[in-house]
Design a protein around this motif. Structure first.
Motif, PDB file in Angstrom:
ATOM      1  N   ARG A   5     -16.455 -41.446  35.625  1.00  0.00           N
ATOM      2  CA  ARG A   5     -16.825 -41.636  35.452  1.00  0.00           C
ATOM      3  C   ARG A   5     -16.908 -42.751  36.601  1.00  0.00           C
ATOM      4  O   ARG A   5     -17.648 -43.669  36.761  1.00  0.00           O
ATOM      5  CB  ARG A   5     -17.376 -43.374  34.413  1.00  0.00           C
ATOM      6  N   ASN A   6     -16.555 -42.843  37.693  1.00  0.00           N
ATOM      7  CA  ASN A   6     -15.701 -43.031  38.703  1.00  0.00           C
ATOM      8  C   ASN A   6     -15.438 -42.741  39.262  1.00  0.00           C
ATOM      9  O   ASN A   6     -15.024 -43.161  41.081  1.00  0.00           O
ATOM     10  CB  ASN A   6     -14.780 -45.017  38.282  1.00  0.00           C
ATOM     11  N   GLN A   7     -16.052 -41.305  39.630  1.00  0.00           N
ATOM     12  CA  GLN A   7     -15.635 -40.488  41.041  1.00  0.00           C
ATOM     13  C   GLN A   7     -16.920 -41.252  42.036  1.00  0.00           C
ATOM     14  O   GLN A   7     -16.294 -39.758  43.179  1.00  0.00           O
ATOM     15  CB  GLN A   7     -15.453 -38.947  40.435  1.00  0.00           C
ATOM     16  N   ASP A   8     -17.103 -41.346  42.515  1.00  0.00           N
ATOM     17  CA  ASP A   8     -18.833 -41.854  43.316  1.00  0.00           C
ATOM     18  C   ASP A   8     -17.466 -41.908  44.334  1.00  0.00           C
ATOM     19  O   ASP A   8     -16.740 -43.144  44.416  1.00  0.00           O
ATOM     20  CB  ASP A   8     -19.625 -43.224  43.122  1.00  0.00           C
ATOM     21  N   ARG A   9     -18.198 -41.693  45.415  1.00  0.00           N
ATOM     22  CA  ARG A   9     -17.670 -41.778  46.284  1.00  0.00           C
ATOM     23  C   ARG A   9     -18.072 -42.979  46.950  1.00  0.00           C
ATOM     24  O   ARG A   9     -19.016 -43.430  47.205  1.00  0.00           O
ATOM     25  CB  ARG A   9     -18.286 -40.413  47.717  1.00  0.00           C
ATOM     26  N   LYS A 377     -14.057 -48.798  45.851  1.00  0.00           N
ATOM     27  CA  LYS A 377     -14.812 -48.600  44.562  1.00  0.00           C
ATOM     28  C   LYS A 377     -14.534 -49.780  43.093  1.00  0.00           C
ATOM     29  O   LYS A 377     -13.121 -49.675  42.886  1.00  0.00           O
ATOM     30  CB  LYS A 377     -14.132 -46.834  44.057  1.00  0.00           C
ATOM     31  N   PRO A 378     -15.654 -49.857  42.782  1.00  0.00           N
ATOM     32  CA  PRO A 378     -15.768 -51.167  41.944  1.00  0.00           C
ATOM     33  C   PRO A 378     -15.171 -50.462  40.899  1.00  0.00           C
ATOM     34  O   PRO A 378     -14.830 -49.414  40.117  1.00  0.00           O
ATOM     35  CB  PRO A 378     -17.401 -50.695  41.493  1.00  0.00           C
ATOM     36  N   GLY A 379     -13.458 -51.635  39.846  1.00  0.00           N
ATOM     37  CA  GLY A 379     -13.390 -51.490  39.249  1.00  0.00           C
ATOM     38  C   GLY A 379     -12.058 -50.516  39.524  1.00  0.00           C
ATOM     39  O   GLY A 379     -10.918 -50.379  38.519  1.00  0.00           O
ATOM     40  N   SER A 380     -10.954 -50.063  40.940  1.00  0.00           N
ATOM     41  CA  SER A 380     -10.393 -49.534  41.073  1.00  0.00           C
ATOM     42  C   SER A 380      -9.397 -50.666  41.234  1.00  0.00           C
ATOM     43  O   SER A 380      -9.865 -51.341  42.590  1.00  0.00           O
ATOM     44  CB  SER A 380     -10.845 -48.271  42.039  1.00  0.00           C
ATOM     45  N   MET A 381      -8.010 -50.177  41.485  1.00  0.00           N
ATOM     46  CA  MET A 381      -7.023 -50.773  41.732  1.00  0.00           C
ATOM     47  C   MET A 381      -6.624 -50.880  43.363  1.00  0.00           C
ATOM     48  O   MET A 381      -5.816 -51.656  44.267  1.00  0.00           O
ATOM     49  CB  MET A 381      -5.328 -50.478  41.436  1.00  0.00           C
ATOM     50  N   GLY A 382      -7.440 -49.615  44.119  1.00  0.00           N
ATOM     51  CA  GLY A 382      -7.186 -48.940  45.493  1.00  0.00           C
ATOM     52  C   GLY A 382      -5.597 -48.396  45.472  1.00  0.00           C
ATOM     53  O   GLY A 382      -5.522 -47.469  44.571  1.00  0.00           O
ATOM     54  N   LYS A 383      -5.313 -48.483  46.851  1.00  0.00           N
ATOM     55  CA  LYS A 383      -4.062 -47.800  47.542  1.00  0.00           C
ATOM     56  C   LYS A 383      -3.174 -48.341  47.791  1.00  0.00           C
ATOM     57  O   LYS A 383      -3.329 -49.628  48.082  1.00  0.00           O
ATOM     58  CB  LYS A 383      -4.880 -46.042  48.639  1.00  0.00           C
ATOM     59  N   LEU A 399       5.199 -36.597  40.426  1.00  0.00           N
ATOM     60  CA  LEU A 399       3.568 -36.407  40.671  1.00  0.00           C
ATOM     61  C   LEU A 399       3.235 -36.376  39.781  1.00  0.00           C
ATOM     62  O   LEU A 399       3.077 -34.666  39.702  1.00  0.00           O
ATOM     63  CB  LEU A 399       3.340 -36.157  41.942  1.00  0.00           C
ATOM     64  N   CYS A 400       2.406 -37.165  39.373  1.00  0.00           N
ATOM     65  CA  CYS A 400       0.443 -36.623  38.091  1.00  0.00           C
ATOM     66  C   CYS A 400      -0.142 -35.971  39.464  1.00  0.00           C
ATOM     67  O   CYS A 400      -0.693 -36.846  40.364  1.00  0.00           O
ATOM     68  CB  CYS A 400       0.712 -38.153  36.821  1.00  0.00           C
ATOM     69  N   PRO A 401      -0.412 -35.058  39.329  1.00  0.00           N
ATOM     70  CA  PRO A 401      -1.684 -34.365  39.579  1.00  0.00           C
ATOM     71  C   PRO A 401      -3.205 -35.657  39.359  1.00  0.00           C
ATOM     72  O   PRO A 401      -3.454 -36.457  38.263  1.00  0.00           O
ATOM     73  CB  PRO A 401      -2.283 -33.301  38.263  1.00  0.00           C
ATOM     74  N   ALA A 402      -4.026 -35.694  40.328  1.00  0.00           N
ATOM     75  CA  ALA A 402      -5.369 -36.339  39.984  1.00  0.00           C
ATOM     76  C   ALA A 402      -5.698 -36.083  38.675  1.00  0.00           C
ATOM     77  O   ALA A 402      -5.837 -35.519  37.782  1.00  0.00           O
ATOM     78  CB  ALA A 402      -6.105 -36.463  41.017  1.00  0.00           C
ATOM     79  N   GLY A 403      -6.702 -37.344  37.967  1.00  0.00           N
ATOM     80  CA  GLY A 403      -6.694 -37.585  36.332  1.00  0.00           C
ATOM     81  C   GLY A 403      -5.944 -37.919  35.388  1.00  0.00           C
ATOM     82  O   GLY A 403      -6.254 -37.504  34.385  1.00  0.00           O
ATOM     83  N   ALA A 449      -2.007 -45.814  35.243  1.00  0.00           N
ATOM     84  CA  ALA A 449      -2.630 -45.504  35.682  1.00  0.00           C
ATOM     85  C   ALA A 449      -2.870 -43.966  36.017  1.00  0.00           C
ATOM     86  O   ALA A 449      -2.236 -43.127  36.550  1.00  0.00           O
ATOM     87  CB  ALA A 449      -2.691 -45.840  37.703  1.00  0.00           C
ATOM     88  N   MET A 450      -4.461 -43.956  36.644  1.00  0.00           N
ATOM     89  CA  MET A 450      -4.850 -42.617  36.893  1.00  0.00           C
ATOM     90  C   MET A 450      -5.279 -42.520  38.660  1.00  0.00           C
ATOM     91  O   MET A 450      -5.730 -43.338  39.048  1.00  0.00           O
ATOM     92  CB  MET A 450      -5.747 -42.160  36.018  1.00  0.00           C
ATOM     93  N   ALA A 451      -4.753 -41.581  39.012  1.00  0.00           N
ATOM     94  CA  ALA A 451      -5.065 -41.409  40.753  1.00  0.00           C
ATOM     95  C   ALA A 451      -6.576 -40.200  40.779  1.00  0.00           C
ATOM     96  O   ALA A 451      -6.405 -39.680  39.949  1.00  0.00           O
ATOM     97  CB  ALA A 451      -3.673 -41.062  41.607  1.00  0.00           C
ATOM     98  N   ASP A 452      -7.427 -40.795  41.308  1.00  0.00           N
ATOM     99  CA  ASP A 452      -8.548 -40.095  41.469  1.00  0.00           C
ATOM    100  C   ASP A 452      -7.919 -39.034  42.985  1.00  0.00           C
ATOM    101  O   ASP A 452      -7.031 -39.178  43.657  1.00  0.00           O
ATOM    102  CB  ASP A 452     -10.254 -40.400  41.896  1.00  0.00           C
ATOM    103  N   GLU A 453      -9.262 -38.337  42.769  1.00  0.00           N
ATOM    104  CA  GLU A 453      -9.162 -37.424  44.566  1.00  0.00           C
ATOM    105  C   GLU A 453      -8.885 -37.639  45.429  1.00  0.00           C
ATOM    106  O   GLU A 453      -8.754 -37.469  46.761  1.00  0.00           O
ATOM    107  CB  GLU A 453     -10.043 -35.934  44.353  1.00  0.00           C
ATOM    108  N   ASP A 454      -9.332 -39.012  45.582  1.00  0.00           N
ATOM    109  CA  ASP A 454      -9.156 -39.879  47.037  1.00  0.00           C
ATOM    110  C   ASP A 454      -8.152 -40.639  47.222  1.00  0.00           C
ATOM    111  O   ASP A 454      -7.581 -41.448  48.250  1.00  0.00           O
ATOM    112  CB  ASP A 454     -10.405 -40.563  46.541  1.00  0.00           C
ATOM    113  N   GLY A 455      -6.704 -40.735  45.749  1.00  0.00           N
ATOM    114  CA  GLY A 455      -6.048 -41.439  46.043  1.00  0.00           C
ATOM    115  C   GLY A 455      -6.235 -43.129  45.987  1.00  0.00           C
ATOM    116  O   GLY A 455      -5.612 -43.309  45.429  1.00  0.00           O
ATOM    117  N   TYR A 456      -7.780 -43.105  45.141  1.00  0.00           N
ATOM    118  CA  TYR A 456      -7.648 -44.644  44.393  1.00  0.00           C
ATOM    119  C   TYR A 456      -7.367 -44.847  43.005  1.00  0.00           C
ATOM    120  O   TYR A 456      -7.267 -43.578  42.757  1.00  0.00           O
ATOM    121  CB  TYR A 456      -9.002 -44.908  44.503  1.00  0.00           C
TER     122      TYR A 456
END
Length: 590
Positions: A5-9, A377-383, A399-403, A449-456
């Motif tokens: 739900r938060n994968q929007d670029r 990204k709204p709601g993300s901790m950032g990088k 290291l955990c994979p994205a998601g 936390a979870m990291a998305d594909e953009d590293g957020y």
């Protein structure tokens, strides 16, 4: 938070310079470094900058009270250093500082640090037992206090045989062992600071762990340098603009964060002074009205506000622009997940995009956003901020994979293999706890936390806040954020309620917004009112989140248990649920 739900670029309006900055960054830590010299001494030594405002007092209902320059701050710090030396304080000794936001608190920090001694901040909210544990554990022989903390210290003193001197500031002077003002008046305003190594201890801050006694995190002088990339980024280049010919701005900083905590000391007071900019001191009780008054009357440009504070401000003043004229340029928030409801409010009503930040006392200011340099990204901790190698790891340290959820960890070394200066030295007299903090070179934070594909990174909660309900892994943050979006809710906390069939049920504790609290009947009609609101909130969550995430039970309370740093104490509520389950016996869900 659900990654799907938060994968929007992020918006392309902000150019993403993250990769280039992160790879090109390198630490420059001098062999000798002192926080007080960097935050005050360097400015006081130059006639032009010695006259700059350093501390501005806020008086409730009035606005600007007294103000003090860097020159005045240094003169008083020199006098207090001499007073402390006369009391036997030497290099490496711990000095307790037990005061709220006020000029004398800043003086005490500068005085202790420039002596090569170790400042031990203690919250003015601590009771006698909390104070005595920390004073005894640290072996502090001197404490500096004011009228708001003197009584608690005097009650704690019989249990603190090593505490030799109470130095009283303001009205406490007449009742303490030593009147600070009189002693400083009799001292000279010159003092030769100790030449400390960057690796030397500077601050001892006790963390409030979820189990066992608090642990004292020993912070070196170099940690301030490690904090600066995060501070600069989260405040969108606080105090200067590298994109415009190094022209200093008229920056003013304020945060309600207590200067006795990492958030107030290392994220507000010290970095503001490091950049030669004034910070507002207000020792009154936080309220949305007081916050807006301070922001407006002092023309505050940069701030750090907890999500809980922002939620209260959002509910109290939903339409800001018609009531206040603000000059905010940047805002950082930390302590809990901000959530997209608050994120949107800050953007639309306060005129800035909030930069969420994540860190902890041991490794502070390591993750976050900088809307100036990379999109939020709204709601993300950032990088990970420049200079910090941050990852999400599993129990084995892989290291955990994205998601995939895991624990946020920071490596001792940056991407170039150089030591990261932000790291604490270790826990005071507790090598076992220090060793347990690490898996190889990774320092574990205890936060999921979870990291998305953009590293957020997307915050999931403390490791001990996560729970399973009916086989699903539940993170309370997303559900709480969803509840707060509803107009009836001022704040919410989600915890597991023991259930013999499902392991746990999702339960929410809800604080009603002031408007709805006023509508809640006090008599027989309260139960019907609560049931109606409860069903409405459950439908609201069901419509926005996964079916298994909606709270099966909602309890309305007047206020949530909070730490002195503004974080919700879910553990208190979780233990309450466990105690209730034991008292009533297991129940099955309807």
């Amino acid at each position: 938070m659900s990654v799907s739900r938060n994968q929007d670029r992020p918006s392309p309006a902000t150019p993403d310079r993250y990769a280039a900055i992160h790879q090109g960054f390198g630490w420059k830590v001098p062999r000798r470094f002192n926080m007080a010299q960097a935050c005050c001494g360097q400015w006081a030594a130059q006639p032009a900058t010695a006259k700059r405002q350093a501390i501005r007092e806020h008086v409730a209902g009035q606005g600007l009270g007294r103000s003090w320059t860097f020159g005045q701050l240094q003169d008083d710090a020199n006098r207090l250093s001499r007073v402390l030396r006369a009391q036997g304080v030497q290099r490496g000794d711990r000095v307790a500082i037990v005061m709220p936001q006020r000029f004398e608190t800043a003086v005490a920090y500068m005085a202790v640090l420039q002596m090569g001694a170790v400042a031990m901040p203690l919250s003015m909210l601590f009771g006698p037992e909390a104070l005595s544990f920390r004073i005894n554990d640290s072996q502090a022989r001197v404490a500096v206090c004011d009228e708001s903390t003197l009584d608690a210290l005097r009650q704690a003193r019989p249990d603190c045989p090593g505490l030799q001197t109470l130095i009283g500031v303001g009205q406490a002077g007449a009742l303490a062992d030593l009147d600070c003002a009189r002693a400083m008046q009799a001292s000279e305003s010159t003092f030769k600071p100790v030449s400390t190594f960057a690796e030397d201890p500077a601050v001892l801050i006790y963390t409030s762990g979820t189990t066992g006694n608090p642990k004292g995190a020993l912070i070196p002088h170099r940690a301030l340098i490690g904090n600066l990339t995060g501070f600069v980024c989260s405040q969108n280049w606080f105090g200067f603009d590298p994109f415009k010919a190094d022209r200093p701005s008229q920056a003013v900083f304020w945060s309600p964060a207590d200067w006795a905590w990492t958030g107030g000391l290392m994220d507000a007071l010290l970095p503001s002074l490091y950049f030669g900019r004034p910070i507002v001191a207000f020792n009154g009780r936080f309220s949305p009205e007081a916050a807006f008054e301070i922001l407006q009357s002092h023309s505050v440009t940069h701030t750090f506000l907890f999500p809980t504070a922002l939620k209260a401000m959002m509910k109290a003043v939903p339409e800001v622009k018609g009531h206040y004229r603000l000059k905010l340029q940047a805002m950082m928030s930390a302590g809990e997940a901000v959530g997209d409801a608050v994120f949107g409010y800050v953007q639309q009503q306060l005129g800035v995009t909030v930069n969420e930040m994540f860190g902890q006392t041991e490794i502070n200011y390591v993750v976050g956003n900088c809307t100036r340099l990379w999109p939020a990204k709204p709601g993300s901790m950032g990088k990970g901020y420049p200079g910090h190698q941050v990852a999400v790891i599993d129990d084995a340290g892989q290291l955990c994979p994205a998601g995939m959820p895991g624990e946020v960890a920071v490596n001792r070394f940056d991407v170039h293999g150089h030591p990261d200066p932000v790291f604490f030295l270790g826990y005071w007299n507790n090598d076992k706890a220090t060793q347990a903090k690490y898996t190889g070179d990774w320092c574990r934070t205890g936060d999921m936390a979870m990291a998305d594909e953009d590293g957020y990174l997307w915050y999931q909660g403390r490791t001990d806040d996560m729970f399973k309900a009916a086989g699903y892994r539940i993170g309370p943050g997303e559900i709480e954020n969803c509840l707060v979006k509803h107009p009836t809710v001022a704040n919410a906390a989600v915890v597991p309620k023991p259930d013999k069939d499902r392991g746990a049920l999702v339960k929410a504790y809800v604080v009603l917004s002031p408007d709805w609290r006023g509508r809640r009947p006090a008599g027989p009609g309260q139960a019907a009112f609560d049931d109606e609101v409860r069903r409405e909130l459950q439908a609201h969550v069901k419509g926005l989140l996964a079916p298994y995430e909606y709270p099966k039970e909602i309890e309305f309370i007047d206020q949530l248990p909070m730490t002195t740093t503004g974080k919700v104490q879910r553990r208190v509520l979780r233990l309450q649920e466990e105690a209730r389950a034991l008292a009533t016996g297991p129940r099955t869900a309807a």
